[in-house]
Design a protein around this motif. Structure first.
Motif, mmCIF file in Angstrom:
data_model
loop_
_atom_site.group_PDB
_atom_site.id
_atom_site.type_symbol
_atom_site.label_atom_id
_atom_site.label_comp_id
_atom_site.label_asym_id
_atom_site.label_seq_id
_atom_site.Cartn_x
_atom_site.Cartn_y
_atom_site.Cartn_z
ATOM 1 N N ASN A 101 0.960 -1.220 -0.033
ATOM 2 C CA ASN A 101 0.341 -0.487 0.276
ATOM 3 C C ASN A 101 0.788 1.345 -0.078
ATOM 4 O O ASN A 101 0.106 2.375 0.522
ATOM 5 C CB ASN A 101 -1.119 -0.124 1.082
ATOM 6 N N TYR A 102 1.901 1.645 -0.767
ATOM 7 C CA TYR A 102 3.141 2.163 -0.274
ATOM 8 C C TYR A 102 2.635 3.403 -1.384
ATOM 9 O O TYR A 102 2.499 4.762 -0.859
ATOM 10 C CB TYR A 102 4.566 2.003 -0.993
ATOM 11 N N GLU A 103 1.539 3.434 -2.683
ATOM 12 C CA GLU A 103 0.409 3.995 -3.145
ATOM 13 C C GLU A 103 0.295 5.169 -2.391
ATOM 14 O O GLU A 103 -0.198 6.576 -2.585
ATOM 15 C CB GLU A 103 0.223 3.697 -4.327
ATOM 16 N N GLU A 104 -0.338 4.568 -1.630
ATOM 17 C CA GLU A 104 -1.365 5.277 -0.864
ATOM 18 C C GLU A 104 -0.628 6.147 0.493
ATOM 19 O O GLU A 104 -1.695 7.056 0.967
ATOM 20 C CB GLU A 104 -2.738 5.170 -0.277
ATOM 21 N N THR A 105 0.527 5.947 0.794
ATOM 22 C CA THR A 105 1.252 6.362 2.287
ATOM 23 C C THR A 105 2.003 7.949 1.944
ATOM 24 O O THR A 105 1.757 7.662 0.836
ATOM 25 C CB THR A 105 1.691 5.183 2.601
ATOM 26 N N ILE A 106 1.820 8.184 2.225
ATOM 27 C CA ILE A 106 2.406 9.732 1.948
ATOM 28 C C ILE A 106 3.598 9.454 2.391
ATOM 29 O O ILE A 106 4.307 9.921 2.110
ATOM 30 C CB ILE A 106 1.414 10.725 2.870
ATOM 31 N N ASP A 107 3.553 9.328 4.156
ATOM 32 C CA ASP A 107 4.922 9.089 4.523
ATOM 33 C C ASP A 107 5.390 8.394 4.167
ATOM 34 O O ASP A 107 5.241 7.012 3.216
ATOM 35 C CB ASP A 107 4.097 9.045 6.035
ATOM 36 N N PRO A 108 7.101 8.205 4.014
ATOM 37 C CA PRO A 108 8.196 7.472 3.568
ATOM 38 C C PRO A 108 7.845 6.275 4.476
ATOM 39 O O PRO A 108 8.284 6.017 5.142
ATOM 40 C CB PRO A 108 9.223 8.688 3.557
ATOM 41 N N ILE A 109 8.095 4.742 3.616
ATOM 42 C CA ILE A 109 7.653 3.247 4.286
ATOM 43 C C ILE A 109 9.355 3.144 3.910
ATOM 44 O O ILE A 109 9.620 1.503 4.669
ATOM 45 C CB ILE A 109 6.084 2.780 3.580
ATOM 46 N N PHE A 110 9.652 3.248 3.182
ATOM 47 C CA PHE A 110 11.066 2.520 2.384
ATOM 48 C C PHE A 110 12.690 2.861 3.075
ATOM 49 O O PHE A 110 12.485 4.625 3.474
ATOM 50 C CB PHE A 110 11.947 2.723 0.783
ATOM 51 N N PRO A 111 12.891 2.529 3.160
ATOM 52 C CA PRO A 111 14.474 2.911 3.503
ATOM 53 C C PRO A 111 15.507 3.863 3.279
ATOM 54 O O PRO A 111 15.594 5.233 3.178
ATOM 55 C CB PRO A 111 15.285 1.527 4.502
ATOM 56 N N ILE A 112 15.776 2.799 1.795
ATOM 57 C CA ILE A 112 16.425 3.853 0.580
ATOM 58 C C ILE A 112 14.880 3.462 -1.042
ATOM 59 O O ILE A 112 14.130 2.776 -0.625
ATOM 60 C CB ILE A 112 17.274 2.575 0.349
ATOM 61 N N LYS A 113 15.701 4.417 -1.973
ATOM 62 C CA LYS A 113 14.165 4.258 -2.726
ATOM 63 C C LYS A 113 13.908 3.464 -3.104
ATOM 64 O O LYS A 113 14.957 1.752 -3.234
ATOM 65 C CB LYS A 113 15.355 5.268 -3.707
ATOM 66 N N TRP A 114 12.835 2.864 -4.354
ATOM 67 C CA TRP A 114 12.374 2.224 -4.376
ATOM 68 C C TRP A 114 12.050 2.573 -6.179
ATOM 69 O O TRP A 114 10.923 3.298 -5.803
ATOM 70 C CB TRP A 114 11.514 1.006 -3.979
ATOM 71 N N MET A 115 12.350 1.249 -6.693
ATOM 72 C CA MET A 115 11.751 1.789 -8.428
ATOM 73 C C MET A 115 10.798 1.059 -9.330
ATOM 74 O O MET A 115 11.390 -0.396 -8.912
ATOM 75 C CB MET A 115 12.777 1.948 -9.060
ATOM 76 N N ASP A 116 10.111 1.500 -8.928
ATOM 77 C CA ASP A 116 8.766 0.161 -8.800
ATOM 78 C C ASP A 116 8.608 -0.178 -10.783
ATOM 79 O O ASP A 116 9.044 0.178 -11.832
ATOM 80 C CB ASP A 116 6.945 0.956 -9.400
ATOM 81 N N PRO A 117 9.102 -1.868 -10.991
ATOM 82 C CA PRO A 117 9.544 -2.020 -12.222
ATOM 83 C C PRO A 117 8.535 -2.320 -12.855
ATOM 84 O O PRO A 117 8.880 -2.151 -14.782
ATOM 85 C CB PRO A 117 9.784 -3.221 -11.992
ATOM 86 N N ASN A 118 7.121 -1.576 -12.471
ATOM 87 C CA ASN A 118 5.784 -1.582 -14.171
ATOM 88 C C ASN A 118 5.747 0.182 -13.613
ATOM 89 O O ASN A 118 6.268 -0.082 -15.654
ATOM 90 C CB ASN A 118 4.904 -2.533 -13.026
ATOM 91 N N THR A 119 5.698 0.438 -13.396
ATOM 92 C CA THR A 119 5.324 1.740 -13.735
ATOM 93 C C THR A 119 6.273 2.756 -14.007
ATOM 94 O O THR A 119 6.914 3.565 -14.492
ATOM 95 C CB THR A 119 4.851 2.634 -12.699
ATOM 96 N N LYS A 120 7.879 2.083 -13.400
ATOM 97 C CA LYS A 120 9.227 3.158 -13.587
ATOM 98 C C LYS A 120 9.379 4.487 -11.873
ATOM 99 O O LYS A 120 10.018 4.983 -12.719
ATOM 100 C CB LYS A 120 9.511 3.312 -14.608
ATOM 101 N N LYS A 121 8.317 4.328 -11.603
ATOM 102 C CA LYS A 121 8.307 5.657 -11.389
ATOM 103 C C LYS A 121 9.421 5.111 -9.350
ATOM 104 O O LYS A 121 8.715 4.546 -8.723
ATOM 105 C CB LYS A 121 6.172 5.795 -10.205
ATOM 106 N N MET A 122 10.054 6.622 -9.400
ATOM 107 C CA MET A 122 10.689 6.236 -8.050
ATOM 108 C C MET A 122 10.324 6.704 -6.967
ATOM 109 O O MET A 122 9.711 7.804 -6.529
ATOM 110 C CB MET A 122 12.188 7.722 -8.621
ATOM 111 N N ILE A 123 10.173 6.110 -5.711
ATOM 112 C CA ILE A 123 9.572 6.465 -4.600
ATOM 113 C C ILE A 123 10.682 6.797 -4.090
ATOM 114 O O ILE A 123 11.911 5.882 -3.292
ATOM 115 C CB ILE A 123 8.379 5.187 -3.910
ATOM 116 N N PRO A 124 10.589 7.967 -3.415
ATOM 117 C CA PRO A 124 12.222 7.802 -2.262
ATOM 118 C C PRO A 124 12.094 6.931 -1.142
ATOM 119 O O PRO A 124 10.952 7.013 -0.677
ATOM 120 C CB PRO A 124 12.191 9.612 -2.324
ATOM 121 N N GLY A 125 13.585 6.933 -0.415
ATOM 122 C CA GLY A 125 13.332 6.511 1.000
ATOM 123 C C GLY A 125 13.806 7.211 2.064
ATOM 124 O O GLY A 125 13.695 8.143 1.469
ATOM 125 N N TYR A 126 14.246 6.538 3.149
ATOM 126 C CA TYR A 126 14.376 8.032 4.464
ATOM 127 C C TYR A 126 15.586 8.555 3.566
ATOM 128 O O TYR A 126 16.024 9.299 3.907
ATOM 129 C CB TYR A 126 14.287 7.184 5.530
#
Ligand code: GLU
Length: 514
Positions: free
Chosen positions: A269-294
């Motif tokens: 459910n990371y897509e719906e969370t505003i607060d970061p939940i990953f320690p380091i960045k994650w690139m969604d392999p399908n959308t190629k969207k980069m989600i920053p981490g802490y």
């Protein structure tokens, strides 16, 4: 019989590469790591990668890099080797088949040849009658499995390579009593447990089979994992018993709840969370969207770890700041709470601020980089930079904010508060006049020290003029109405710079009056 107190502690973190690791996963790894360190034991990293359908590319490297960033270093396992290699479950299929055969031979498991559509049909029939379908002691004799066919028929089916799964034969009517270190005694009647699949039709072991065999063979003494696995614990205990093995101790960690307190945080459910939940960045392999981490957002791993450690565990007392070494010394499973814990982003930011104060060298390195980028690094001594950091560190939450809060110690203002100037456009002549006076006043201060500056301003500036002088001076030195004490800025940047900046503002106002 449980492992006794003389057995060396061995714990494991056993993630599945089915997605990026989030802070709940890191907390599980951290608690395992801390428990091992506290007890002079070993922390093992095992990859539970048997579920090929849910396998996600890059998930494994995300897990490994995240653990590394956090400083959670395994003693054994993936990347570190050890006596129980391989530590990838996908490479241990032959081991699972060997032990599965034991269960089949001893009557604890059976072959089931039911087709998916037959099971779906049964499920729908049951639903029509309002009954929940379960493949269990009540229903198993109505199906196409080795319990309902002759040995000869079974041999033919296997020889003909009919697809099958292997199921555990759950004995009904037993009241299981299990002790969980965090939750105490928990009971469950085996009537409620189904005949779980041990071997999938594609020939791979399920999580339950692989997990218990590996925990036994790798001599795991304590299984510390998320609350979502608590219901599996009963089945795992029965598996251990069927093999004739001693089970490990179990400790199921409380859930980490989302801000609204509803539902747990999960990697899905990371897509719906505003607060970061990953320690380091994650690139969604399908959308190629980069989600920053802490890490990318400017948090220090030390503060992230400290915050996570206290997310469900508390040693008692008021201490909140713990280094990893201190955590290793004070951690205990008994001090972990049972109920879900609310993740508090504000507290996370608070921790980061505290850790910046303890890690000034990291801020120093960042500041040096900023100065080098502008080719002005050579102009400053180390002491000067540390003084700047000391003066501004309480104003920042993240390292990357340091430049915005300290640029005026190094460069002229690149922007003047236009709104202020516009609002006061009728006073331009007056401003110019006062700025000239200020310029002369600064010229008269020798030596240009903090004490002298204070004395000169006190003696020579009329009390009524103080406010406007301070405003004009801040505008000259910083450009906007922020920054540390004006007198300190003057002293730090020196007489020549200070006077130049006043001249620069005079020019700025002059260009506006033309
Ligand atoms: N592979 C499981 C997971 O992804 C591990 C559960 C356990 O620790 O037993 O969380």
């Amino acid at each position: 019989m449980l492992p006794n107190m003389f057995t060396p502690v061995r714990v494991r973190f056993a993630p599945s590469p089915t997605g990026p690791i989030h802070l709940g996963g890191i907390r599980t790894a951290l608690y395992n790591y801390l428990f091992a360190k506290k007890n002079g034991g070993r922390f093992i990293l095992r990859m539970e990668d048997t579920d090929q359908k849910r396998y996600i590319r890059n998930a494994e490297s995300h897990i490994l890099e995240s653990l590394k960033w956090c400083g959670i270093v395994p003693d054994e396992g993936i990347g570190f080797g050890g006596p129980f290699s391989p530590y990838y479950q996908s490479k241990r299929g032959y081991i699972y088949r060997f032990y599965l055969n034991q269960l089949l031979q001893n009557g604890y498991a059976y072959y089931a040849f039911d087709l998916d559509q037959d099971l779906d049909q049964k499920r729908t029939d049951f639903q029509k009658h309002g009954i929940f379908f379960s493949y269990n002691y009540k229903t198993r004799m109505n199906f196409n499995n080795s319990l309902t066919m002759t040995k000869k028929k079974l041999a033919i089916k296997l020889k003909d390579q009919n697809p099958y799964v292997v199921r555990f034969k759950m004995n009904p009517g037993e009241q299981l009593k299990i002790h969980d270190i965090i939750r105490g005694n928990i009971e469950m009647n085996t009537n409620y447990l189904d005949d779980k699949i041990l071997l999938k039709s594609n020939g791979t072991a399920t999580y339950h089979l692989a997990n218990t065999i590996d925990d036994h063979l790798m001599k795991i003494t304590h299984v510390i994992r998320g609350e979502e696995w608590i219901s599996s614990m009963f089945f795992h205990i029965l598996l251990y018993r069927s093999f004739g093995w001693n089970p490990p101790y179990f400790a199921h960690l409380p859930l980490i709840l989302k801000k609204n307190g509803k539902g747990k945080m999960s990697k899905r459910n990371y897509e719906e969370t505003i607060d970061p939940i990953f320690p380091i960045k994650w690139m969604d392999p399908n959308t190629k969207k980069m989600i920053p981490g802490y890490r990318e957002l400017g948090y220090l791993p030390e503060s992230f770890i400290n915050m996570l450690a206290l997310l469900g565990w508390n040693p008692g007392g008021n201490q909140e700041i713990f280094s990893l070494k201190e955590l290793e010394q004070s951690f205990s499973l008994e001090k972990i709470q049972k109920s879900g814990v609310l993740f508090n982003m504000k507290k996370m930011v608070w921790f980061n601020r505290r850790y910046l104060n303890r890690n000034k060298e990291k801020v120093f390195t960042f500041l040096c980089k900023e100065l080098k980028k502008r080719s002005i690094f050579h102009r400053y001594k180390k002491n000067y930079l540390y003084r700047v950091i000391d003066l501004t560190i309480d104003r920042i939450h993240f390292i990357h904010e340091i430049w915005d809060h300290s640029f005026y110690f190094f460069i002229d203002p690149y922007y003047y508060d236009q709104q202020y100037l516009l609002y006061n456009h009728e006073k331009y002549q007056y401003f110019l006049h006062q700025l000239e006076k200020l310029h002369n006043l600064l010229f008269s201060v020798t030596p240009f020290t903090l004490d002298n500056l204070k004395i000169v301003f006190q003696d020579k500036v009329d009390k009524n003029m103080w406010k406007i002088y301070m405003k004009l001076m801040r505008l000259s030195l910083v450009g906007v109405f922020k920054g540390v004490d004006i007198m300190i800025i003057l002293e730090m940047i020196g007489k020549k710079q200070s006077m130049n900046r006043i001249k620069k503002l005079i020019n700025e106002i002059n260009t506006k009056t033309i």
